[in-house]
Motif scaffolding. Structure first.
Motif, PDB file in Angstrom:
ATOM      1  N   PHE A 194      45.582  31.297  45.017  1.00  0.00           N
ATOM      2  CA  PHE A 194      46.443  31.459  43.745  1.00  0.00           C
ATOM      3  C   PHE A 194      47.920  31.646  44.066  1.00  0.00           C
ATOM      4  O   PHE A 194      48.217  32.518  45.072  1.00  0.00           O
TER       5      PHE A 194
ATOM      6  N   TYR B 165      51.323  32.786  41.934  1.00  0.00           N
ATOM      7  CA  TYR B 165      51.962  33.303  40.966  1.00  0.00           C
ATOM      8  C   TYR B 165      53.486  33.592  40.927  1.00  0.00           C
ATOM      9  O   TYR B 165      53.885  33.760  41.914  1.00  0.00           O
TER      10      TYR B 165
ATOM     11  N   GLY C 180      55.012  40.513  34.032  1.00  0.00           N
ATOM     12  CA  GLY C 180      53.643  40.557  34.768  1.00  0.00           C
ATOM     13  C   GLY C 180      53.694  39.147  35.546  1.00  0.00           C
ATOM     14  O   GLY C 180      54.497  38.372  35.098  1.00  0.00           O
ATOM     15  N   PRO C 181      53.005  38.968  36.404  1.00  0.00           N
ATOM     16  CA  PRO C 181      52.816  37.786  37.183  1.00  0.00           C
ATOM     17  C   PRO C 181      52.380  36.741  36.366  1.00  0.00           C
ATOM     18  O   PRO C 181      51.491  36.671  35.356  1.00  0.00           O
TER      19      PRO C 181
ATOM     20  N   PHE D 199      50.634  32.663  36.356  1.00  0.00           N
ATOM     21  CA  PHE D 199      49.903  31.677  37.112  1.00  0.00           C
ATOM     22  C   PHE D 199      50.844  30.234  37.337  1.00  0.00           C
ATOM     23  O   PHE D 199      51.168  29.698  36.325  1.00  0.00           O
TER      24      PHE D 199
ATOM     25  N   TYR E 237      46.363  26.645  41.325  1.00  0.00           N
ATOM     26  CA  TYR E 237      45.172  27.204  42.190  1.00  0.00           C
ATOM     27  C   TYR E 237      44.532  26.106  43.048  1.00  0.00           C
ATOM     28  O   TYR E 237      44.298  24.866  42.666  1.00  0.00           O
TER      29      TYR E 237
ATOM     30  N   TYR F   2      35.585  37.968  41.635  1.00  0.00           N
ATOM     31  CA  TYR F   2      36.465  38.077  40.679  1.00  0.00           C
ATOM     32  C   TYR F   2      37.478  38.744  41.238  1.00  0.00           C
ATOM     33  O   TYR F   2      38.543  38.951  40.298  1.00  0.00           O
ATOM     34  N   GLU F   3      37.607  39.647  42.112  1.00  0.00           N
ATOM     35  CA  GLU F   3      38.661  40.393  42.670  1.00  0.00           C
ATOM     36  C   GLU F   3      39.569  39.490  43.483  1.00  0.00           C
ATOM     37  O   GLU F   3      39.325  38.859  44.698  1.00  0.00           O
ATOM     38  N   GLN F   4      40.934  39.376  42.994  1.00  0.00           N
ATOM     39  CA  GLN F   4      41.991  38.532  43.804  1.00  0.00           C
ATOM     40  C   GLN F   4      42.698  39.803  44.581  1.00  0.00           C
ATOM     41  O   GLN F   4      43.195  40.650  44.067  1.00  0.00           O
TER      42      GLN F   4
ATOM     43  N   PHE G 275      46.264  40.140  46.524  1.00  0.00           N
ATOM     44  CA  PHE G 275      47.588  39.766  46.357  1.00  0.00           C
ATOM     45  C   PHE G 275      48.288  40.092  47.600  1.00  0.00           C
ATOM     46  O   PHE G 275      48.258  41.226  48.281  1.00  0.00           O
TER      47      PHE G 275
ATOM     48  N   PHE H  82      40.981  42.842  33.773  1.00  0.00           N
ATOM     49  CA  PHE H  82      41.222  43.278  34.917  1.00  0.00           C
ATOM     50  C   PHE H  82      42.600  44.457  34.916  1.00  0.00           C
ATOM     51  O   PHE H  82      43.138  44.054  33.954  1.00  0.00           O
TER      52      PHE H  82
ATOM     53  N   TYR I  72      45.288  46.223  37.123  1.00  0.00           N
ATOM     54  CA  TYR I  72      45.924  46.253  38.609  1.00  0.00           C
ATOM     55  C   TYR I  72      47.051  47.150  38.555  1.00  0.00           C
ATOM     56  O   TYR I  72      47.713  47.311  37.364  1.00  0.00           O
TER      57      TYR I  72
ATOM     58  N   PRO J 244      50.467  43.640  43.650  1.00  0.00           N
ATOM     59  CA  PRO J 244      49.504  44.382  42.880  1.00  0.00           C
ATOM     60  C   PRO J 244      48.172  44.611  43.287  1.00  0.00           C
ATOM     61  O   PRO J 244      47.617  43.987  44.476  1.00  0.00           O
TER      62      PRO J 244
ATOM     63  N   PHE K  89      44.020  45.734  43.173  1.00  0.00           N
ATOM     64  CA  PHE K  89      42.893  45.905  42.146  1.00  0.00           C
ATOM     65  C   PHE K  89      42.330  47.067  41.739  1.00  0.00           C
ATOM     66  O   PHE K  89      42.181  47.800  42.776  1.00  0.00           O
TER      67      PHE K  89
ATOM     68  N   TYR L  42      37.541  46.129  36.869  1.00  0.00           N
ATOM     69  CA  TYR L  42      37.059  44.754  36.129  1.00  0.00           C
ATOM     70  C   TYR L  42      35.886  45.197  35.070  1.00  0.00           C
ATOM     71  O   TYR L  42      35.102  45.849  35.207  1.00  0.00           O
TER      72      TYR L  42
ATOM     73  N   LEU M  68      49.048  46.850  35.268  1.00  0.00           N
ATOM     74  CA  LEU M  68      49.174  45.551  34.696  1.00  0.00           C
ATOM     75  C   LEU M  68      47.602  45.353  34.012  1.00  0.00           C
ATOM     76  O   LEU M  68      46.552  45.423  34.821  1.00  0.00           O
TER      77      LEU M  68
ATOM     78  N   ARG N   5      40.730  36.986  32.216  1.00  0.00           N
ATOM     79  CA  ARG N   5      40.402  35.806  32.717  1.00  0.00           C
ATOM     80  C   ARG N   5      39.740  34.984  31.517  1.00  0.00           C
ATOM     81  O   ARG N   5      38.857  35.630  30.952  1.00  0.00           O
TER      82      ARG N   5
ATOM     83  N   TYR O  60      40.058  30.125  38.403  1.00  0.00           N
ATOM     84  CA  TYR O  60      39.765  31.637  37.929  1.00  0.00           C
ATOM     85  C   TYR O  60      41.162  32.161  37.477  1.00  0.00           C
ATOM     86  O   TYR O  60      41.255  33.519  37.960  1.00  0.00           O
ATOM     87  N   GLN O  61      42.110  31.713  37.163  1.00  0.00           N
ATOM     88  CA  GLN O  61      43.510  32.335  36.949  1.00  0.00           C
ATOM     89  C   GLN O  61      43.311  33.276  35.863  1.00  0.00           C
ATOM     90  O   GLN O  61      42.716  33.384  35.025  1.00  0.00           O
ATOM     91  N   LEU O  62      44.105  34.255  36.278  1.00  0.00           N
ATOM     92  CA  LEU O  62      44.511  35.439  35.437  1.00  0.00           C
ATOM     93  C   LEU O  62      45.589  35.260  34.581  1.00  0.00           C
ATOM     94  O   LEU O  62      46.594  34.756  34.979  1.00  0.00           O
TER      95      LEU O  62
ATOM     96  N   PHE P 240      48.393  37.695  32.701  1.00  0.00           N
ATOM     97  CA  PHE P 240      48.800  39.073  32.766  1.00  0.00           C
ATOM     98  C   PHE P 240      49.516  39.487  31.511  1.00  0.00           C
ATOM     99  O   PHE P 240      50.375  38.736  31.073  1.00  0.00           O
TER     100      PHE P 240
END
Lengths: 115, 114
Positions: A33, A35, A42-43, A45, A48, A102-104, A106, B33, B35, B43, B45, B48, B87, B91, B100-102, B104
């Motif tokens: 991804f 951002y 916040g970031p 998007f 992707y 689900y855990e991105q 960065f 989520f 962060y 950021p 994690f 969740y 943050l 999703r 699967y973009q977030l 924020f």
């Protein structure tokens, strides 16, 4: 182990110049991804990838922004004819297809300043 | 579209407990989520939640109520190093592109004072 890395960490560009920002995701991570994070925000998007396929580019603000991931690993975000409003931190994140998808994770980001 | 609200700033004392709230409105929901982001850093994690209830992880806990569009992050036994932005991100249900973009929120800047 190695995390997500990005280069350069800082980039100063004159208005109108083209820039290229690089992201090295965690090895084996399928999803990548990009951002954009403005100061105090916040970031947001941008785009992707799943492997080499760009599945969603709905967040790219204009056709001056272009991203690629030709071999499904390293990705490059290119901004053509930079404008002052492009000044921001550009974050790259990756996630795996197994485990905890689900855990991105960065990277540290590239801080772009357009003068 | 999606809208996420969280307080801009909070201050708390070392050793205390602080709760950071987040409310969201989304056309679909597939997880919330939290962060942590220190100034100038990436950021990282924290938690969740996809089902209602409380998730606990050490000094940090996160709560979700899907019917209320509400979450909170609870930080216990605050330490100076907890000073950072927190943050909240949502999703949405998978789009046709499978992204699967977030999305924020703007982040809550927490200052821990002695």
């Amino acid at each position: 182990g190695a995390g997500v890395s990005q280069s350069p960490r800082y980039k100063v560009a004159k208005r109108g110049q083209d820039v290229a920002l690089r992201c090295d995701p965690i090895s084996g991570h399928v999803s990548l991804f990009w951002y954009q994070q403005a100061l105090g925000q916040g970031p947001e998007f941008l785009t992707y990838f799943q492997n080499e396929a760009q599945l969603d580019k709905s967040g790219l603000p204009s056709d001056r922004f272009f991203a690629e991931r030709p071999e499904g690993s390293v990705s490059t975000l290119k901004i053509q004819r930079t404008q002052q409003e492009d000044s921001a931190v550009y974050l790259c994140a990756s996630s795996s297809s197994g485990g905890k998808p689900y855990e991105q994770y960065f990277g540290p980001g590239t801080r772009l300043t357009v003068t | 579209g999606q809208n996420i609200d969280q307080p801009t700033e909070m201050t708390a004392t070392e050793g205390a407990i602080v709760q950071i709230n987040c409310t969201y409105q989304t056309s679909g929901f597939n997880g919330l989520f939290w962060y942590q982001q220190h100034a100038g850093e990436a950021p990282t994690f924290l938690s969740y939640n996809v089902l209602d209830g409380l998730e606990e992880k050490g000094r940090f806990s996160s709560f979700l109520s899907r019917s209320k569009g509400y979450s909170y992050l609870l930080l216990k036994e605050l330490q100076m190093k907890d000073s950072a932005s927190y943050l909240c991100a949502v999703r949405a249900l998978e789009s046709g592109a499978g992204s699967y973009q977030l999305t924020f929120g703007k982040g809550t800047k927490l200052s821990v004072i002695p």
